[in-house]
Enzyme design. Structure first.
Site, short mmCIF file in Angstrom:
data_model
loop_
_atom_site.label_atom_id
_atom_site.label_comp_id
_atom_site.label_asym_id
_atom_site.label_seq_id
_atom_site.Cartn_x
_atom_site.Cartn_y
_atom_site.Cartn_z
N LYS A 168 61.86 23.71 48.58
CA LYS A 168 62.41 25.07 48.57
C LYS A 168 63.51 25.14 49.62
O LYS A 168 63.30 24.70 50.75
CB LYS A 168 61.26 26.03 48.87
CG LYS A 168 61.63 27.40 49.39
CD LYS A 168 60.49 28.37 49.12
CE LYS A 168 60.32 29.40 50.20
NZ LYS A 168 59.32 30.42 49.84
N LYS A 170 65.98 27.38 51.96
CA LYS A 170 66.08 28.73 52.51
C LYS A 170 67.55 29.03 52.74
O LYS A 170 68.22 28.29 53.50
CB LYS A 170 65.34 28.81 53.83
CG LYS A 170 63.87 28.48 53.75
CD LYS A 170 63.07 29.46 52.94
CE LYS A 170 62.61 30.64 53.74
NZ LYS A 170 61.61 31.43 52.98
N ASP A 250 59.10 38.12 46.02
CA ASP A 250 58.31 37.79 47.22
C ASP A 250 58.16 39.05 48.08
O ASP A 250 57.19 39.79 47.93
CB ASP A 250 58.94 36.63 48.00
CG ASP A 250 58.07 36.23 49.19
OD1 ASP A 250 56.94 36.71 49.28
OD2 ASP A 250 58.52 35.44 50.04
#
Ligand code: MUC
Ligand code: MG
Length: 374
Positions: A168, A170, A250
């Site tokens: 992932k 960021k 999220d």
């Protein structure tokens, strides 16, 4: 009949643990992680442990480590001492009646109650929740060194160790063009060896998101997480309808109320569920049930908790029938040391649920003393 065990004392300890490298997120650069470790002592001699952790002080959410300790000491503890330790629903109903919000603190308290009850009954927390569908969970790694080349090297090393095969990224700290180039460079370098997802952590407006996501989709990114501010539910729904690449909610998704609203408008085709955001293990499973009913994918998220919070999350997530997008429960691996003796096994792109009653973890009291904020 013997008296049921009661809660005798609750201790909340602030612990600062260094990270293995700076972790760059849109809202903060972390060089350490601060956790609130909860020790819940019961009248039958059983101790339950829990963790309340957030990211970057007050930059991620409305609770800080310091506010959590203060609120646990001042409000949770006097309310709970003397209550029946084994009736978790009753204790948490009392907490919800008297304490608004504070979901991360609630999650830590509930975790400690579940750990204690599991130890008391000689069964795991997952067993208390009905049983683990699987003893292992897929775990990705987050690349956030702040440097594209360093991220590519880090991913290469983890791929060759076989520890993770999904990464992932960021973004959201730099201008969009810089962030977009960063993602495309990493995806090109890793090619078909790894899956790549992107977390914008609310940093983009809708127009920027439309341009950026179109480029990510073309580059072969697998999943886009929370591109817009938490409050823009309708925007998230528009992006979900517009793109083929899945959009994940999220920060927009905290509790069951958010889950219900987002499911109704399809704000996201995947939900990142977290025990801390939802206020505990039972609540996270309710959020997951809403997603399941709406045919929305599930992803087991983290607030970068240490071992206690990550393993508590794992006990809840492994009871789910379907966790289509795996998890990001890598928090313990981002830290240089631990306050838990038990080593969680991370290998072959998965984590293993530790065996044993409760969470299956043993506190290291020397380390707790060493890293406790003085
Ligand atoms: C988030 O927003 O998803 C998860 C991994 C990571 O590095 O930060 C978290 C929080
Ligand atoms: Mg996120």
């Amino acid at each position: 009949m013997a008296q049921p065990p009661t809660i005798e004392k609750i201790e909340a300890v602030i612990v600062d643990l260094p990270t293995i490298r700076p972790h760059h997120l849109s809202m903060a650069v972390m060089r350490q992680q601060t956790m609130v470790i909860i020790r819940l002592f019961c009248s039958d001699g059983v101790e339950g442990i829990g963790e309340s952790t957030t990211i970057g002080g007050l930059s991620y959410g409305e609770e800080s480590p310091e506010s959590m300790k203060l609120n646990i000491d001042t409000y949770f503890s006097p309310l709970l001492v003397g209550q029946e330790a084994g009736n978790i629903h009753k204790v948490m109903a009392l907490v919800d009646k008297s304490i608004k919000g504070n979901r991360i603190a609630k999650s830590g308290i509930e975790t400690a109650l579940l750990d204690a009850q599991g130890k008391r009954l000689g069964i795991s927390v997952a067993a208390l929740l009905g049983g683990a569908v699987s003893e292992t969970l897929p775990v990705l790694w987050t690349l956030a060194s702040g440097n594209t080349d360093k991220d590519i090297i880090e991913a290469g090393e983890l791929l060759s160790q076989g520890r993770h095969n999904t990464f992932k990224l960021k973004i959201g700290r730099n201008p969009p063009e810089t962030d977009i180039a960063h993602v495309i460079a990493i995806k090109e370098a890793l090619g078909s060896r790894a899956r790549v997802t992107v977390d914008v952590n609310q940093a983009w407006d809708e127009a920027t998101a439309k341009t950026g996501i179109a480029k990510f989709e073309k580059a072969g990114v697998d999943l886009i997480e929370q591109p817009l501010v938490r409050e823009n539910f309708d925007g998230l729904a528009r992006l979900t309808a517009y793109f083929q690449v899945p959009i994940m909610a999220d920060e927009a998704l905290q509790d069951t109320t958010d889950a219900f609203k987002l499911a109704q408008i399809r704000g996201g085709s995947v939900f990142a569920v977290k025990i801390a955001k939802s206020g505990g293990l039972y609540n996270v499973l309710k959020v997951a049930a809403i997603a399941e009913a709406a045919d929305i994918g599930l992803y087991g998220g983290t607030l970068l908790e240490g071992t206690i919070g990550s393993v508590a999350s794992a006990h809840a997530f492994c009871t789910l029938k379907k966790l289509n997008w795996g998890t990001e429960l890598f928090g313990p691996l981002l830290l240089t040391d631990d306050i838990i003796k038990t080593k969680v096994n991370y290998a072959d792109n998965v984590m293993h649920l530790p065996p044993g009653p409760g969470l299956g973890l043993e506190l290291d009291l020397d380390k707790l003393e060493q890293y406790k904020r003085k």
